[in-house]
Design an enzyme around this catalytic site. Structure first.
Site: not given
Ligand code: PAF
Length: 271
Positions: A143, A29, A26, A170, A178-179, A57, A147, A33
């Site tokens: 993390k 980064l 999303m 990470v 990291m987020s 989501q 999912q 990522h």
């Molecule tokens: O983990 C994420 O950033 C999101 O849930 C994803 C997998 C890109 C789906 O929108």
């Protein structure tokens, strides 16, 4: 690095490409990522990253509008990480996604309790991407452990010939996972946030000597003293996410908290 701005152009690009190693994101980064990109680069073929803040989501009361969007910086990072192509779908991309439901057992636990729409929105958008791209390999960070399990379950049951790869969390030097949401913390909150992984790690280290309920009560008490609002704190089976009350090998310690309205999640897999 090729930049692709529509599903139509993606289709053209795919006609000339061989195997695709796909990293859905999303945006906004960070090194987490980029570790997915570097893992994807180890496989034959093309590394393709998508950047799309998926409205499916987010519930109406959640942080879709303030979710950080940093396209220019993201592109530089991807270029430096040797990514081959980036797909920025059109803003209405999600409208074409068929509404699917994530595994009902896995998706109603942990994050699914306070975010009941969440995993269905993720599976719906990922299916939309997967049907278009037909990736050979896809990469997800641990993390978002829940999912990962839900996407794995979806792929296991689908007709797609796509292999899922999980990539370790990470962390910042102080331990914070990291987020993208870490950018929403003010400096005071950022300092407090580092305590989250410290408390989890300490808890994990005591798992063989203490009873799980005691560890849970103590950890929640510490978190609340620091002003974390605890959404869940769970010891669970790392395949089913079923809550456990006695240690078993590969116990998942998973937590979600809110700090000043910013949602943070983290987990430790305890062998
Ligand atoms: O983990 C994420 O950033 C999101 O849930 C994803 C997998 C890109 C789906 O929108």
């Amino acid at each position: 690095m090729q930049i692709i701005n529509s599903a139509k152009d993606l289709d053209k690009f795919l006609q000339q490409s061989k195997e695709i190693n796909f990293v859905p994101t999303m945006g906004n980064l960070h090194a987490g990522h980029l570790s997915l990109v570097s893992e994807a680069n180890k496989y034959n073929g093309i590394t393709l990253v998508s950047i799309f803040v998926n409205p499916l989501q987010f519930a109406p009361n959640e942080d879709l509008d303030i979710y950080p969007r940093t396209e220019k910086k993201d592109l530089i990072k991807l270029e430096n990480a040797n990514c081959d192509a980036v797909f920025f779908p059109e803003p209405n991309f999600a409208e074409g996604a068929k509404k699917l439901y994530a595994n009902s057992e896995l998706s109603k636990k942990l994050c699914g309790i306070s975010r009941p729409h969440f995993f269905h929105g993720i599976i719906s958008i990922l299916n939309h991407f997967f049907q278009l791209i037909k990736p050979k390999n896809v990469f997800f960070g641990f993390k978002d452990y829940q999912q990962f399990l839900i996407v794995k379950d979806f792929l296991d049951k689908s007709k797609l010939d796509t292999e899922i790869h999980g990539v370790p969390i990470v962390r910042e030097p102080d331990g914070l996972a990291m987020s993208s949401r870490n950018n929403l913390l003010n400096p005071d909150q950022r300092l407090i946030a580092s305590e989250l992984s410290v408390i989890l790690k300490n808890t994990a280290q005591q798992i063989h000597t203490r009873n799980l309920e005691y560890l849970k009560v103590e950890a929640i008490k510490k978190l609340e003293e620091l002003d974390f609002d605890v959404d869940y704190f769970s010891f669970c089976n790392s395949n089913t996410l079923e809550e456990i009350d006695e240690f078993e090998p590969n116990t998942l310690l998973a937590v979600a908290v809110n700090l000043g309205g910013v949602r943070l999640i983290d987990n430790f897999l305890i062998k």
